[in-house]
Design a protein around this motif. Structure first.
Motif, PDB file in Angstrom:
ATOM      1  N   HIS C  21      -8.557   4.814  -9.009  1.00  0.00           N
ATOM      2  CA  HIS C  21      -8.368   6.165  -8.472  1.00  0.00           C
ATOM      3  C   HIS C  21      -9.011   6.373  -7.111  1.00  0.00           C
ATOM      4  CE1 HIS C  21      -5.940   7.961 -11.590  1.00  0.00           C
ATOM      5  NE2 HIS C  21      -6.504   7.074 -12.386  1.00  0.00           N
ATOM      6  N   GLN C  22      -9.918   5.476  -6.715  1.00  0.00           N
ATOM      7  CA  GLN C  22     -10.427   5.553  -5.349  1.00  0.00           C
ATOM      8  C   GLN C  22      -9.367   5.085  -4.359  1.00  0.00           C
ATOM      9  OE1 GLN C  22     -13.563   6.732  -4.126  1.00  0.00           O
ATOM     10  NE2 GLN C  22     -12.209   6.717  -2.393  1.00  0.00           N
ATOM     11  N   PHE C  23      -8.642   4.046  -4.706  1.00  0.00           N
ATOM     12  CA  PHE C  23      -7.778   3.398  -3.711  1.00  0.00           C
ATOM     13  C   PHE C  23      -6.286   3.675  -3.891  1.00  0.00           C
ATOM     14  CE2 PHE C  23     -11.763   0.974  -3.597  1.00  0.00           C
ATOM     15  CZ  PHE C  23     -12.044   1.051  -2.245  1.00  0.00           C
ATOM     16  N   ALA C  24      -5.861   4.210  -5.037  1.00  0.00           N
ATOM     17  CA  ALA C  24      -4.445   4.559  -5.186  1.00  0.00           C
ATOM     18  C   ALA C  24      -4.062   5.525  -4.074  1.00  0.00           C
ATOM     19  CB  ALA C  24      -4.190   5.196  -6.547  1.00  0.00           C
ATOM     20  N   GLY C  25      -2.903   5.284  -3.466  1.00  0.00           N
ATOM     21  CA  GLY C  25      -2.446   6.150  -2.383  1.00  0.00           C
ATOM     22  C   GLY C  25      -2.753   5.614  -0.993  1.00  0.00           C
ATOM     23  N   ILE C  57      -3.334  -8.286  -4.123  1.00  0.00           N
ATOM     24  CA  ILE C  57      -2.180  -7.429  -3.837  1.00  0.00           C
ATOM     25  C   ILE C  57      -0.969  -8.333  -3.708  1.00  0.00           C
ATOM     26  CG2 ILE C  57      -1.176  -5.766  -2.229  1.00  0.00           C
ATOM     27  CD1 ILE C  57      -3.977  -4.804  -1.568  1.00  0.00           C
ATOM     28  N   ASP C  58       0.064  -8.031  -4.455  1.00  0.00           N
ATOM     29  CA  ASP C  58       1.268  -8.871  -4.543  1.00  0.00           C
ATOM     30  C   ASP C  58       2.096  -8.715  -3.261  1.00  0.00           C
ATOM     31  OD1 ASP C  58       3.829  -9.867  -5.035  1.00  0.00           O
ATOM     32  OD2 ASP C  58       3.763  -9.334  -7.152  1.00  0.00           O
ATOM     33  N   ALA C  59       1.985  -9.717  -2.391  1.00  0.00           N
ATOM     34  CA  ALA C  59       2.609  -9.626  -1.066  1.00  0.00           C
ATOM     35  C   ALA C  59       4.136  -9.544  -1.169  1.00  0.00           C
ATOM     36  CB  ALA C  59       2.205 -10.815  -0.198  1.00  0.00           C
ATOM     37  N   ASP C  60       4.719 -10.224  -2.143  1.00  0.00           N
ATOM     38  CA  ASP C  60       6.174 -10.198  -2.275  1.00  0.00           C
ATOM     39  C   ASP C  60       6.654  -8.816  -2.713  1.00  0.00           C
ATOM     40  OD1 ASP C  60       6.266 -12.827  -1.543  1.00  0.00           O
ATOM     41  OD2 ASP C  60       6.390 -13.600  -3.595  1.00  0.00           O
ATOM     42  N   ALA C  61       5.989  -8.272  -3.728  1.00  0.00           N
ATOM     43  CA  ALA C  61       6.365  -6.935  -4.198  1.00  0.00           C
ATOM     44  C   ALA C  61       6.215  -5.921  -3.073  1.00  0.00           C
ATOM     45  CB  ALA C  61       5.501  -6.536  -5.396  1.00  0.00           C
ATOM     46  N   GLU C  73       2.455   3.278  -0.227  1.00  0.00           N
ATOM     47  CA  GLU C  73       1.177   3.736  -0.761  1.00  0.00           C
ATOM     48  C   GLU C  73       0.825   2.859  -1.957  1.00  0.00           C
ATOM     49  OE1 GLU C  73       1.727   7.841  -1.613  1.00  0.00           O
ATOM     50  OE2 GLU C  73       2.377   8.272   0.431  1.00  0.00           O
ATOM     51  N   LEU C  74      -0.414   2.455  -2.016  1.00  0.00           N
ATOM     52  CA  LEU C  74      -0.854   1.560  -3.084  1.00  0.00           C
ATOM     53  C   LEU C  74      -0.734   2.212  -4.466  1.00  0.00           C
ATOM     54  CD1 LEU C  74      -2.200  -1.278  -3.415  1.00  0.00           C
ATOM     55  CD2 LEU C  74      -4.350  -0.039  -3.724  1.00  0.00           C
ATOM     56  N   THR C  75      -0.076   1.502  -5.376  1.00  0.00           N
ATOM     57  CA  THR C  75      -0.077   1.911  -6.787  1.00  0.00           C
ATOM     58  C   THR C  75      -0.303   0.654  -7.626  1.00  0.00           C
ATOM     59  OG1 THR C  75       2.272   1.531  -7.195  1.00  0.00           O
ATOM     60  CG2 THR C  75       1.661   3.688  -6.293  1.00  0.00           C
ATOM     61  N   GLY C  76      -0.444   0.859  -8.928  1.00  0.00           N
ATOM     62  CA  GLY C  76      -0.761  -0.243  -9.829  1.00  0.00           C
ATOM     63  C   GLY C  76       0.264  -1.356  -9.830  1.00  0.00           C
ATOM     64  N   ARG C  77       1.512  -1.039  -9.487  1.00  0.00           N
ATOM     65  CA  ARG C  77       2.539  -2.079  -9.521  1.00  0.00           C
ATOM     66  C   ARG C  77       2.335  -3.176  -8.491  1.00  0.00           C
ATOM     67  NH1 ARG C  77       7.617   0.491  -6.257  1.00  0.00           N
ATOM     68  NH2 ARG C  77       8.409  -1.612  -6.525  1.00  0.00           N
ATOM     69  N   PHE C  78       1.450  -2.939  -7.531  1.00  0.00           N
ATOM     70  CA  PHE C  78       1.246  -3.952  -6.489  1.00  0.00           C
ATOM     71  C   PHE C  78      -0.017  -4.790  -6.684  1.00  0.00           C
ATOM     72  CE2 PHE C  78       3.592  -0.479  -4.321  1.00  0.00           C
ATOM     73  CZ  PHE C  78       4.774  -1.173  -4.144  1.00  0.00           C
ATOM     74  N   ILE C  79      -0.839  -4.442  -7.650  1.00  0.00           N
ATOM     75  CA  ILE C  79      -2.150  -5.122  -7.715  1.00  0.00           C
ATOM     76  C   ILE C  79      -2.462  -5.762  -9.069  1.00  0.00           C
ATOM     77  CG2 ILE C  79      -3.355  -3.910  -5.880  1.00  0.00           C
ATOM     78  CD1 ILE C  79      -4.384  -1.897  -7.822  1.00  0.00           C
ATOM     79  N   GLU C  80      -3.144  -6.895  -8.978  1.00  0.00           N
ATOM     80  CA  GLU C  80      -3.757  -7.502 -10.150  1.00  0.00           C
ATOM     81  C   GLU C  80      -5.253  -7.573  -9.900  1.00  0.00           C
ATOM     82  OE1 GLU C  80      -1.920 -11.133 -11.354  1.00  0.00           O
ATOM     83  OE2 GLU C  80      -0.005 -10.162 -11.763  1.00  0.00           O
TER      84      GLU C  80
END
Lengths: 111, 111, 111, 111
Positions: C21-25, C57-61, C73-80
């Protein structure tokens, strides 16, 4: 009617509000400050019309303020920011600095 | 030299960037949307020169997008915002709406 | 009564919620992803009992999703994310990955 | 192996980290505190396994701290939080309170 210079100033304000409210509250220590400075600048430079951003986290203020846990949450008192916005030939320079204990975002120049 | 109108537009931009990046990512459902709308508006109205803010979360878009957990994270596609900024006699009206799938923040008028 | 293992799991959860929640967005592009990955990891590693954090962060996605403006904007779908929490001799390993389109935060092991 | 009680504590931690880092930095005044309290509670109650959340913003501390602009940015020193998490029959009660000037998130009970 909105002039290009007014639009450029609006864009500049968006970037400042974004930078501040995206990153305020981030845990930061003297050791992690450099990576946060860079990430803040590069994140906001992604936004439209944003030519350059520099973020400087005040390492001395940070070192003084860190609690027993060795870190603090980022607030305006720890950062200085400069930005350059370019919109349709208008160049806007802005800065954020502390003034009377309040982090003041201001227009430095519109050309 | 910076004019009052330019400064007013800068202030308007700050409020938009603040509102968006403070609240993007907030868990929101059709039931909790009204309290979030109100909190967003009242929070930003605290900022200097911000005369009024209205936030409308699109309940239909929200209902369609909510996942199995019954909520989504707030992004620009769910909100419409209108603001009125007053600075030294200059009135700036702004709005955020979706345009081509992108949440566009724009100056509606500077008077 | 709260056991050390339960406390360790609570601490692990705090770190995940904080990171997300700090970095989403945050505006992010393929070019700025590396600095954001590093800042996210180092920020959360400041928190108590947080032994290590890695963010990918998934560079391809990201490349697929970037809009006309070149960023998203960063969301959960881009990060592991992987984290290791150590509390009073208990080691908790956690991970965040996409599962059925939802960014699932989970306990991998408590030892 | 992860027990239900450990998982419940992990879930509780996620909610605390989320609440804190989503809303830290929000402009807040004595007048806008009630709408923010409610929005914070309802937002986090959307999350899985979160049975109830109460947020109390300390109006006196707020009134003392507000600057010339009449507001402050939300930090842990202004809020008390209680949450109840229910996961597979395990009930976790948690609280956030100030302790030695630091906002401490803690497990009150696991049953």
């Amino acid at each position: 009617m909105v002039t290009d210079a007014q639009q450029a100033c609006f864009e500049a304000g968006i970037k400042f509000g974004s930078l501040y409210h995206q990153f305020a509250g981030t845990p930061v220590s003297p050791d992690s400050a450099p990576s946060l400075e860079r990430a803040m600048a590069e994140a906001i430079e992604n936004q439209p019309f944003c030519a350059s951003v520099s973020v400087d986290i005040d390492a001395d203020a940070l070192a003084e303020a860190t609690d027993d846990h060795g870190y603090v949450e980022l607030t305006g008192r720890f950062i200085e920011v400069e930005m350059r916005i370019e919109y349709e030939g208008v160049v806007v320079r802005t800065a954020m600095e502390m003034e009377d204990g309040y982090p003041l975002m201001r227009l430095v120049g519109v050309e």
